[in-house]
Design a protein around this motif. Structure first.
Motif, short mmCIF file in Angstrom:
data_model
loop_
_atom_site.label_atom_id
_atom_site.label_comp_id
_atom_site.label_asym_id
_atom_site.label_seq_id
_atom_site.Cartn_x
_atom_site.Cartn_y
_atom_site.Cartn_z
N ASP A 102 0.69 -1.42 0.17
CA ASP A 102 -0.04 -0.17 0.23
C ASP A 102 1.00 1.54 0.14
N CYS A 103 1.97 1.26 0.58
CA CYS A 103 2.51 2.75 1.06
C CYS A 103 3.52 2.40 0.02
N VAL A 104 4.29 1.50 -1.22
CA VAL A 104 4.74 1.28 -2.21
C VAL A 104 3.85 2.74 -3.59
N GLU A 105 2.29 2.26 -3.13
CA GLU A 105 1.61 2.42 -3.84
C GLU A 105 0.78 3.81 -3.66
N GLN A 106 0.66 4.78 -3.12
CA GLN A 106 1.06 5.72 -2.40
C GLN A 106 2.00 6.80 -2.76
N ILE A 107 2.98 6.15 -2.28
CA ILE A 107 3.84 6.95 -2.13
C ILE A 107 4.62 7.37 -3.96
N CYS A 108 3.76 6.23 -4.92
CA CYS A 108 3.94 6.64 -6.35
C CYS A 108 3.09 7.39 -6.57
N ASP A 109 2.18 7.64 -6.43
CA ASP A 109 0.58 8.45 -6.81
C ASP A 109 1.60 9.57 -5.79
N SER A 110 2.08 10.09 -4.69
CA SER A 110 3.15 11.70 -4.60
C SER A 110 3.82 11.78 -5.63
N VAL A 111 4.42 10.73 -5.99
CA VAL A 111 5.73 11.80 -6.59
C VAL A 111 4.44 11.50 -8.16
N ASP A 112 3.26 10.94 -8.42
CA ASP A 112 2.56 11.92 -9.90
C ASP A 112 1.90 12.91 -9.51
N GLU A 113 1.53 12.85 -8.31
CA GLU A 113 1.05 14.44 -8.16
C GLU A 113 1.85 15.57 -7.67
N LEU A 114 3.11 15.53 -6.64
CA LEU A 114 4.15 16.39 -6.89
C LEU A 114 4.90 17.05 -8.27
N SER A 115 5.10 15.78 -9.67
CA SER A 115 5.57 15.93 -10.35
C SER A 115 4.31 17.04 -10.90
N ARG A 116 3.00 17.24 -11.38
CA ARG A 116 2.38 17.86 -12.04
C ARG A 116 2.62 18.71 -11.61
N THR A 117 1.97 19.48 -9.92
CA THR A 117 2.67 20.30 -9.52
C THR A 117 3.42 20.99 -10.36
N LEU A 118 4.62 20.63 -10.09
CA LEU A 118 5.64 20.87 -10.53
C LEU A 118 5.69 21.60 -12.09
N GLY A 119 5.04 20.53 -12.95
CA GLY A 119 4.76 20.94 -13.96
C GLY A 119 3.98 22.45 -14.55
N GLU A 120 2.74 21.90 -13.57
CA GLU A 120 2.13 23.75 -13.32
C GLU A 120 3.10 24.72 -12.57
N LEU A 121 3.39 24.45 -11.91
CA LEU A 121 4.51 25.93 -11.33
C LEU A 121 5.06 26.63 -12.16
N LYS A 122 5.80 25.79 -13.09
CA LYS A 122 6.23 26.24 -14.36
C LYS A 122 5.87 27.22 -14.90
N HIS A 123 4.74 26.33 -15.58
CA HIS A 123 4.07 27.07 -17.02
C HIS A 123 3.06 27.81 -15.85
N LEU A 124 3.35 29.07 -14.76
CA LEU A 124 2.32 29.83 -14.28
C LEU A 124 1.94 30.76 -15.14
N ARG A 125 0.69 31.46 -15.14
CA ARG A 125 0.24 32.44 -16.32
C ARG A 125 -0.47 33.76 -15.51
N GLU A 126 -0.84 34.58 -15.53
CA GLU A 126 -1.30 35.91 -15.12
C GLU A 126 -2.76 35.41 -15.06
N GLU A 127 -3.72 34.82 -16.38
CA GLU A 127 -4.96 34.37 -16.75
C GLU A 127 -5.28 33.27 -16.13
N THR A 128 -4.65 32.53 -16.28
CA THR A 128 -4.66 31.58 -15.00
C THR A 128 -4.10 31.12 -14.15
#
Length: 197
Positions: A102-128
């Motif tokens: 379960d823990c392996v699955e949870q941490i893999c999900d965390s990595v995925d969510e954090l990676s998506r967050t990083l992608g969002e932070l790299k492409h911030l735009r005023e309008e969105t």
């Protein structure tokens, strides 16, 4: 008397100028460290925040830089823990095997969510900006929940690896908590100065 007074004045002016925190050289040299310290002071784990972000090799000149750096630190730690957990697959007791799986699955999900967050932070735009910050906050909060859930899974497990796993997951959860704090700070600053950095 007059020469001594003049000498005292010169000495005072010299010391004042030398110690001035506003001299251009001091300001330029210390700006990233000052930003890290002032940003980390109210984080959930301020000392950890200062330590991890001060040693970060990338740019840390704006709240956006710090938020990205904090997320990168969290991703790196989560990936390391994920690799470690995968080396423990030979666990004997059923409850321990289930907790680890379960823990392996949870941490893999965390990595995925954090990676998506990083992608969002790299492409911030005023309008969105507001929508993107909401996404980032949601994903990092979910990553933090996954890490807590992983820890909960070991609550009734008695094994040699339990303490080590808990210690490593707790470290990941703490840097993730600090990453969420940095994202909230960025949200409050409305991305100033300048999103197109």
């Amino acid at each position: 008397m007059a020469p001594a007074f003049s000498l005292f004045n010169l000495l005072f002016i010299f010391i004042s100028f030398s110690a001035s925190p506003y001299s251009a050289a001091a300001k330029t040299h210390n700006a990233p460290q000052d930003l890290v310290r002032s940003s980390c002071v109210h984080a959930s784990y301020p000392n950890l925040c200062i330590r991890t972000l001060s040693s970060y090799s990338g740019p840390a000149n704006t709240p956006r830089d710090l938020a990205q750096a904090a997320v990168k630190v969290s991703i790196a730690r989560a990936r390391r823990v994920s690799k470690y957990l995968n080396t423990l697959s030979g666990a004997k007791a059923k409850r321990e095997r289930v907790a680890l799986s379960d823990c392996v699955e949870q941490i893999c999900d965390s990595v995925d969510e954090l990676s998506r967050t990083l992608g969002e932070l790299k492409h911030l735009r005023e309008e969105t900006f507001r929508w993107q910050m909401s996404n980032a906050q949601t994903w990092v909060s979910a990553a933090l929940t996954n890490e807590d859930t992983c820890l909960d899974g070991f609550h009734e497990v008695e094994s040699e690896v339990k303490d080590d796993v808990k210690r490593k997951i707790t470290k990941v959860a703490r840097v993730t908590s600090n990453a969420l704090y940095m994202i909230n700070r960025l949200d409050e600053s409305r991305g100033r100065p300048k999103l197109g950095h």
